[in-house]
Design an enzyme around this catalytic site. Structure first.
Site, PDB file in Angstrom:
ATOM      1  N   HIS A 244      21.639   6.688 -38.109  1.00 61.18           N
ATOM      2  CA  HIS A 244      20.410   6.667 -37.328  1.00 61.18           C
ATOM      3  C   HIS A 244      19.455   6.022 -38.271  1.00 61.18           C
ATOM      4  CE1 HIS A 244      17.000   7.153 -34.919  1.00 61.18           C
ATOM      5  NE2 HIS A 244      17.853   7.806 -33.896  1.00 61.18           N
TER       6      HIS A 244
ATOM      7  N   HIS B  73      24.403  10.328 -38.104  1.00 66.13           N
ATOM      8  CA  HIS B  73      23.736  11.181 -36.777  1.00 66.13           C
ATOM      9  C   HIS B  73      24.818  11.506 -35.802  1.00 66.13           C
ATOM     10  CE1 HIS B  73      21.048  11.981 -34.043  1.00 66.13           C
ATOM     11  NE2 HIS B  73      21.160  10.957 -33.101  1.00 66.13           N
ATOM     12  N   HIS B  74      25.896  10.520 -35.618  1.00 63.01           N
ATOM     13  CA  HIS B  74      26.788  10.765 -34.568  1.00 63.01           C
ATOM     14  C   HIS B  74      28.248  10.410 -34.664  1.00 63.01           C
ATOM     15  CE1 HIS B  74      27.401  11.693 -30.434  1.00 63.01           C
ATOM     16  NE2 HIS B  74      28.224  10.770 -30.276  1.00 63.01           N
TER      17      HIS B  74
ATOM     18  N   GLU C  14      13.802   7.666 -31.443  1.00 59.89           N
ATOM     19  CA  GLU C  14      13.762   6.313 -30.959  1.00 59.89           C
ATOM     20  C   GLU C  14      12.750   6.350 -29.891  1.00 59.89           C
ATOM     21  OE1 GLU C  14      17.880   5.706 -30.438  1.00 59.89           O
ATOM     22  OE2 GLU C  14      17.457   3.900 -29.482  1.00 59.89           O
TER      23      GLU C  14
ATOM     24  N   ARG D  12       9.570   4.501 -31.162  1.00 62.36           N
ATOM     25  CA  ARG D  12       9.595   3.012 -30.996  1.00 62.36           C
ATOM     26  C   ARG D  12       9.653   2.565 -29.549  1.00 62.36           C
ATOM     27  NH1 ARG D  12      14.955   1.979 -33.663  1.00 62.36           N
ATOM     28  NH2 ARG D  12      14.789   4.218 -33.931  1.00 62.36           N
TER      29      ARG D  12
ATOM     30  N   ARG E  25      26.978   4.615 -30.216  1.00 61.57           N
ATOM     31  CA  ARG E  25      26.633   5.019 -29.324  1.00 61.57           C
ATOM     32  C   ARG E  25      25.136   4.765 -29.037  1.00 61.57           C
ATOM     33  NH1 ARG E  25      23.365   9.187 -28.203  1.00 61.57           N
ATOM     34  NH2 ARG E  25      23.508  10.290 -30.551  1.00 61.57           N
TER      35      ARG E  25
ATOM     36  N   ARG F 100      21.319   0.851 -32.721  1.00 65.17           N
ATOM     37  CA  ARG F 100      20.877   1.854 -34.183  1.00 65.17           C
ATOM     38  C   ARG F 100      21.848   1.117 -35.312  1.00 65.17           C
ATOM     39  NH1 ARG F 100      21.507   7.931 -31.386  1.00 65.17           N
ATOM     40  NH2 ARG F 100      19.177   7.940 -30.358  1.00 65.17           N
TER      41      ARG F 100
END
Ligand code: ADP
Length: 448
Positions: free
Chosen positions: A242, A382-383, A255, A258, A422, A279
């Site tokens: 991220h 992050h993921h 996010e 932004r 993602r 991302r």
């Protein structure tokens, strides 16, 4: 004597809780098993919201959207690596999942946008607070109302499988005592492996040393347990970093900041990329800067529009000043450079066109209302997009694409839906869509 259940749910994140509630409502006797001392998993940290197209709440706000466009943008964001069949199902069921939540008194009726999307389709709470806490507290209320058993500080060590079907799980409690729970169906909702450094580095050596935004429980144990039963995995090397993580606290800067109008500025005082890109791309641009970090810059209007901003201020890592030049001074940035960057960006907002980096969304308003704010950020793990393979019933598949009888999986433990990247807002959609579906299928299997 072993306890008997229709459905055992492993994990108390969004996917597990949604699955348990749905299975219970279909008449199953359900238990939720959670290895951590608290409920909510990584879901409780989810910030931005839940994506869905063609929803009632979009229509109420006059937002025109289509499932087809949502599908295409998610596929593009995922670098066309997404499993098209699962993605179709995801997009198709998303508006129903928004309604499922609403009917469980979890209403996500405010709408914003995330990177890689062209339309406001990220649903969040009416007060514009982070989605995770709101979602988990709403789901927990539903779990309590139904008196569903929840075992905390209890971890599933093994899924038991005999004569071609699941028979239960072996659990280990906080005193290290192990016992067997019998079950007709098992739902694996154990989340991803971002907090398992060894596993991350095994698939992506270059991510050694990166901080992670995830809770400690995100270790990927569900993947290992399912592999023992023969489950196949996909996209294990697709790990998302991220772009905006505060490095001293590993705290994720949503996010939605932004999406609410903030910009990214280098230490030199210049914008360097389209902040509303996906991302993976934004992260790569930050890593390419000499400092490998950047600043999220916003004004009072962005703060007022986003509850998360106040949380960041409360945590003490936001630098603020009444005027841009004073802000620049405080963060060691060239004063003229920052002022010129803001003036130029504000002109792009005015003309609704970004001549420099082609930012086409969330050019919300000029950044000219003091105080001004800055948060230093760099990317963090992050993921994990990869995971076990499932079919559109959420049944876990082996390497011959055959169903492993009695076992379902939903949420981040599953691979394929998000492809190589993602989209923000698609994880919450994923856990509610496929969590409820897993609950339904597991309950039906238990009745068989
Ligand atoms: P998702 O977003 O897919 O719902 P989360 O990360 O929110 O996933 O939740 C997964 C939960 O599963 C976490 O709370 C984690 O602690 C829990 N968990 C992971 N492995 C086990 C295990 N072996 N036994 C019990 N709970 C587990």
């Amino acid at each position: 004597a072993p306890q008997n259940y229709d459905v055992v749910v492993i994990g108390s994140g969004g996917a597990g809780l949604a699955a348990a509630i749905q299975a219970c409502d279909e008449g199953a006797h359900v238990v939720i098993i959670e290895k951590m001392p608290t409920i909510g998993g990584n879901t409780i940290k989810a910030s931005v919201g839940m994506n869905a197209a063609e929803t009632r709440f979009q229509k109420l706000k006059g937002i025109e959207d289509s499932k087809e466009l949502f599908y295409e943008e998610t596929l593009k964001g995922g670098k066309f690596k997404n499993n098209p069949i699962l993605l179709r199902e995801f997009v198709e069921l998303a508006p129903e999942a928004i309604e499922w939540l609403a009917s469980h008194e979890i209403e996500l009726n405010d709408i914003t946008i995330t990177g890689g999307m062209s339309i406001d389709r990220t649903h969040r709470p009416a007060d514009r607070s982070a989605v995770g806490g709101f979602l988990i507290s709403g789901l927990v209320k539903n779990v309590n109302k139904r008196n569903i058993d929840v075992l905390l500080e209890t971890s599933v060590a093994e899924i038991l499988f005999e004569n071609d079907t699941v028979t239960g799980v072996k659990v280990v409690d906080e005193y290290n005592d192990s016992r067997i729970l019998n079950a007709k169906s098992v739902i694996v909702a154990t989340g991803g492996f971002s907090a398992n450094r060894e596993m991350v580095v095994k698939y992506r050596p270059e991510l050694d040393g990166f901080v992670t935004t995830n809770h400690k429980g995100a270790t990927g144990s569900g993947i290992a347990m399912l592999q023992k039963l023969g489950a196949d995995t996909v996209d294990m090397g697709e790990i998302q970093i991220h772009p905006t993580v505060e490095q001293t606290t590993s705290y994720l800067i949503s996010e939605s900041i932004r999406g609410g109008g903030a910009i990214l500025v280098s230490q030199e005082g210049k914008r360097f990329f389209n902040e509303m890109e996906t991302r993976d791309k934004v992260s790569a641009e930050i890593i390419a800067l000499p400092e490998k970090s950047a600043w999220v810059i916003f004004d009072e209007q962005v703060r007022l529009n986003n509850k998360a901003a106040d949380e960041y201020i409360g945590r003490g890592f936001v630098v603020s000043a009444p005027f841009p030049n004073e802000l620049a001074l405080k963060i060691n940035m060239d004063q003229d450079a920052l002022q010129q960057t803001l003036a130029r960006y504000n002109q792009f907002v005015e003309q609704q066109h970004d001549d420099d980096f082609g930012r086409a969304t969330a050019l919300r308003h000029p950044l000219n209302h003091g105080p001004f704010y800055a948060i230093r950020i760099a990317p963090g793990v992050h993921h994990t997009m990869g995971g076990v393979t499932i079919n559109t019933d959420t049944a876990v598949l082996d390497s011959h694409k055959q169903v492993i009888d009695g076992v379902w999986a939903a949420g981040e433990v599953v691979g394929g839906i998000h492809g190589a990247n993602r989209i923000g807002g698609n994880a919450v959609a994923d856990i509610i869509i496929f969590g409820t579906l897993a609950g339904r299928r597991a309950a039906a299997h238990a009745r068989r």
